[in-house]
Motif scaffolding. Structure first.
Motif, PDB file in Angstrom:
ATOM      1  N   PRO A 226       1.812  12.290  -2.074  1.00 41.26           N
ATOM      2  CA  PRO A 226       2.207  10.845  -2.115  1.00 41.26           C
ATOM      3  C   PRO A 226       0.748  10.127  -1.952  1.00 41.26           C
ATOM      4  CG  PRO A 226       2.979  11.690   0.118  1.00 41.26           C
ATOM      5  CD  PRO A 226       2.602  12.779  -0.585  1.00 41.26           C
ATOM      6  N   ASP A 227       0.660   9.029  -2.148  1.00 46.82           N
ATOM      7  CA  ASP A 227      -0.557   8.159  -2.110  1.00 46.82           C
ATOM      8  C   ASP A 227      -0.918   7.976  -0.538  1.00 46.82           C
ATOM      9  OD1 ASP A 227      -1.048   7.367  -5.079  1.00 46.82           O
ATOM     10  OD2 ASP A 227       0.698   6.804  -4.810  1.00 46.82           O
ATOM     11  N   VAL A 228       0.102   7.691   0.232  1.00 46.56           N
ATOM     12  CA  VAL A 228       0.066   7.395   1.539  1.00 46.56           C
ATOM     13  C   VAL A 228       1.030   8.069   2.471  1.00 46.56           C
ATOM     14  CG1 VAL A 228       0.032   5.333   3.417  1.00 46.56           C
ATOM     15  CG2 VAL A 228      -0.969   4.960   1.051  1.00 46.56           C
ATOM     16  N   LYS A 354       4.080  -3.764   6.886  1.00 49.31           N
ATOM     17  CA  LYS A 354       3.626  -5.355   6.516  1.00 49.31           C
ATOM     18  C   LYS A 354       2.286  -5.635   6.739  1.00 49.31           C
ATOM     19  CE  LYS A 354       5.359 -10.261   7.391  1.00 49.31           C
ATOM     20  NZ  LYS A 354       6.125 -10.854   8.028  1.00 49.31           N
ATOM     21  N   PRO A 355       1.559  -5.262   7.921  1.00 49.27           N
ATOM     22  CA  PRO A 355       0.262  -5.576   8.194  1.00 49.27           C
ATOM     23  C   PRO A 355      -0.556  -4.603   7.205  1.00 49.27           C
ATOM     24  CG  PRO A 355       1.235  -4.233  10.029  1.00 49.27           C
ATOM     25  CD  PRO A 355       2.285  -4.785   9.291  1.00 49.27           C
ATOM     26  N   LEU A 356      -0.097  -3.550   6.695  1.00 47.26           N
ATOM     27  CA  LEU A 356      -0.955  -2.767   6.197  1.00 47.26           C
ATOM     28  C   LEU A 356      -1.117  -3.111   4.674  1.00 47.26           C
ATOM     29  CD1 LEU A 356      -0.260   1.019   7.174  1.00 47.26           C
ATOM     30  CD2 LEU A 356      -2.366  -0.236   7.434  1.00 47.26           C
ATOM     31  N   ARG A 357       0.145  -3.618   4.210  1.00 45.36           N
ATOM     32  CA  ARG A 357       0.321  -4.363   2.580  1.00 45.36           C
ATOM     33  C   ARG A 357      -0.519  -5.605   2.855  1.00 45.36           C
ATOM     34  NH1 ARG A 357       0.677  -4.591  -1.131  1.00 45.36           N
ATOM     35  NH2 ARG A 357       2.634  -5.359  -2.203  1.00 45.36           N
ATOM     36  N   ALA A 359      -3.121  -6.207   4.462  1.00 46.05           N
ATOM     37  CA  ALA A 359      -4.646  -6.115   4.585  1.00 46.05           C
ATOM     38  C   ALA A 359      -4.916  -5.243   3.383  1.00 46.05           C
ATOM     39  CB  ALA A 359      -4.852  -5.136   5.877  1.00 46.05           C
ATOM     40  N   SER A 360      -4.546  -5.097   2.212  1.00 44.38           N
ATOM     41  CA  SER A 360      -4.646  -4.382   0.979  1.00 44.38           C
ATOM     42  C   SER A 360      -4.896  -3.027   1.275  1.00 44.38           C
ATOM     43  CB  SER A 360      -5.667  -5.115   0.317  1.00 44.38           C
ATOM     44  OG  SER A 360      -5.294  -6.626   0.114  1.00 44.38           O
ATOM     45  N   LYS A 361      -4.282  -2.377   2.447  1.00 41.96           N
ATOM     46  CA  LYS A 361      -4.435  -0.898   2.608  1.00 41.96           C
ATOM     47  C   LYS A 361      -3.663  -0.068   1.861  1.00 41.96           C
ATOM     48  CE  LYS A 361      -7.711  -1.453   5.650  1.00 41.96           C
ATOM     49  NZ  LYS A 361      -7.535  -1.219   7.217  1.00 41.96           N
ATOM     50  N   ILE A 362      -2.550  -0.748   1.339  1.00 45.67           N
ATOM     51  CA  ILE A 362      -1.424  -0.055   0.500  1.00 45.67           C
ATOM     52  C   ILE A 362      -1.292  -1.035  -0.645  1.00 45.67           C
ATOM     53  CG2 ILE A 362       0.797   0.761   0.229  1.00 45.67           C
ATOM     54  CD1 ILE A 362       1.119   1.302   3.305  1.00 45.67           C
ATOM     55  N   ALA A 363      -1.315  -0.557  -1.691  1.00 42.88           N
ATOM     56  CA  ALA A 363      -0.846  -1.164  -2.881  1.00 42.88           C
ATOM     57  C   ALA A 363       0.454  -1.063  -3.508  1.00 42.88           C
ATOM     58  CB  ALA A 363      -1.699  -0.677  -4.179  1.00 42.88           C
ATOM     59  N   SER A 364       0.932  -2.031  -4.194  1.00 41.86           N
ATOM     60  CA  SER A 364       2.459  -2.213  -4.479  1.00 41.86           C
ATOM     61  C   SER A 364       3.109  -1.130  -5.397  1.00 41.86           C
ATOM     62  CB  SER A 364       2.682  -3.382  -5.183  1.00 41.86           C
ATOM     63  OG  SER A 364       2.024  -3.542  -6.612  1.00 41.86           O
TER      64      SER A 364
END
Length: 385
Positions: A226-228, A354-357, A359-364
């Protein structure tokens, strides 16, 4: 059997695997098992796994127990990877549900392999500090193996964990303090009492059991990581074990060089890895006045801190802390939307989305995997039970 040696994770000193070992003789850092992967690959092929037993022992060739030695097993491993259809509609979220293991947590993986090796190498009395699920797993596997278990737990450990250990025949001692205080008590008494110390990363084989999380995840994702990965991080054995598994699978030719971005998730009340990561430090100082309802995250000082921090940076991941209230909200959200009653440690990872999204640390469009490391049933006090 393809175990070659034990190697210090810090100084590289090699040790003989054929006798009971705790930390490196030279620098007292964790030892890691080195497997002859070229030899293992002659009989272990990924296309043949489907015909093997649905347990972590399907990967027997990369595990340390010699061939012909019966493992101490209760059917651990082979847990489902479930897609979360409603909880987070802005990411491709999957949850690996480790609550279906024996003793209802991921700790069964490490203890099955570690107890198997301890018994094989002659241990008769096993001891470990635990703030919860590790104690129950050690009690179960020691009972299965016919060995004594001595478990030291903070007095405020969830009652279900204490009862579980006692009913499985372990000798339980409650300590006024933290898991580090429990570990110190074992260290003080183990030589006189004849105990072998099974503490997190203070013996080399719990990480071998935990690395099967990585093997299973890759297999379930059709050999594309997985990506993350968001991982609830106390002692960090699973994080370290998965990273080891990824390297082994690349060497076996099962996966490519691409790695998941690894994120350690901790509680704001006990976040030594988060603090050290943010400061750019190579090791983590002991966290003062640690407190959180997620007992598995209440580890103020981890012996494998330097390994975890290195993995987070190598993978271009990170570390994030969430508060207890956010954990409870996330647990209730995933329970009502996905039908999973997760432990607070897993809920911390769900809350971290939520905070990682933001902060753009995880993309949609990215695939994200979270580990539910144990059943919420064991934490009824946290949920108002």
């Amino acid at each position: 059997m393809f175990l070659k040696s034990l190697e210090c994770s810090s100084c590289g000193l090699k040790h003989d695997w054929s006798r009971l070992q705790n930390l490196c003789r030279s620098c007292e850092k964790p030892l890691l098992a080195i497997v002859d992967l070229a030899a293992a690959s002659r009989t272990l092929r990924r296309e043949n796994l489907v015909s093997r037993e649905k347990s972590l022992w399907r990967y027997r060739e990369v595990l340390p127990l010699p061939a012909g030695v019966e493992p101490v097993s209760l059917g651990e491993g082979g847990t489902p990877l479930l897609r979360a259809l409603k909880f987070a509609d802005d990411v491709d979220l999957w949850i690996k549900d480790e609550s279906l293991n024996p003793t209802q947590s991921f700790k069964a993986r490490g203890m099955s392999v570690a107890v198997s090796m301890a018994k094989h190498l002659g241990a008769r009395k096993l001891a470990a500090p635990s703030a919860g699920n590790a104690g129950g797993a050690l009690a179960a596997y020691a009972a299965r193996a016919g060995l004594e278990a001595h478990i030291f737990m903070p007095r405020d450990t969830p009652r279900a964990n204490v009862v579980e250990c006692r009913e499985l025949g372990a000798n339980v001692t409650l300590i006024d303090g933290l898991i580090t205080d429990c570990g110190a008590e074992i260290a003080r008494r183990k030589t006189k009492e004849g105990w072998f110390d099974m503490s997190t990363l203070k013996e080399p084989y719990r990480v071998e059991g935990k690395k099967t999380l990585g093997y299973e995840l890759a297999e379930q994702c059709n050999w594309r990581l997985p990506d993350v990965i968001l991982y609830p991080t106390g002692g960090g054995t699973g994080l370290i074990g998965m990273w080891k598994a990824f390297d082994e699978m690349e060497a076996l030719g099962w996966i490519d060089k691409k790695r998941s971005r690894m994120f350690a998730v901790q509680a704001t009340g006990c976040a030594p890895i988060v603090r050290a990561f943010e400061r750019g430090e190579k090791s983590a100082a002991e966290f003062p006045d640690p407190h959180t309802i997620a007992s598995g995250l209440r580890v103020p000082k981890a012996i494998g801190d330097f390994l975890m921090l290195d993995i987070l940076r190598q993978s271009n991941g990170g570390a994030v802390a969430v508060d207890d209230e956010e954990m409870i909200r996330a647990a209730r959200g995933v329970g009502s939307s996905e039908g999973l009653f997760v432990c607070p440690e897993a809920a911390a990872c769900l809350a971290a989305l939520k905070p990682l999204r933001s902060a753009s640390k995880i993309a949609s469009n990215e695939r994200v995997v979270i580990f539910n490391t144990g059943s919420g049933i064991k934490y009824l006090e946290c949920y108002g039970g």
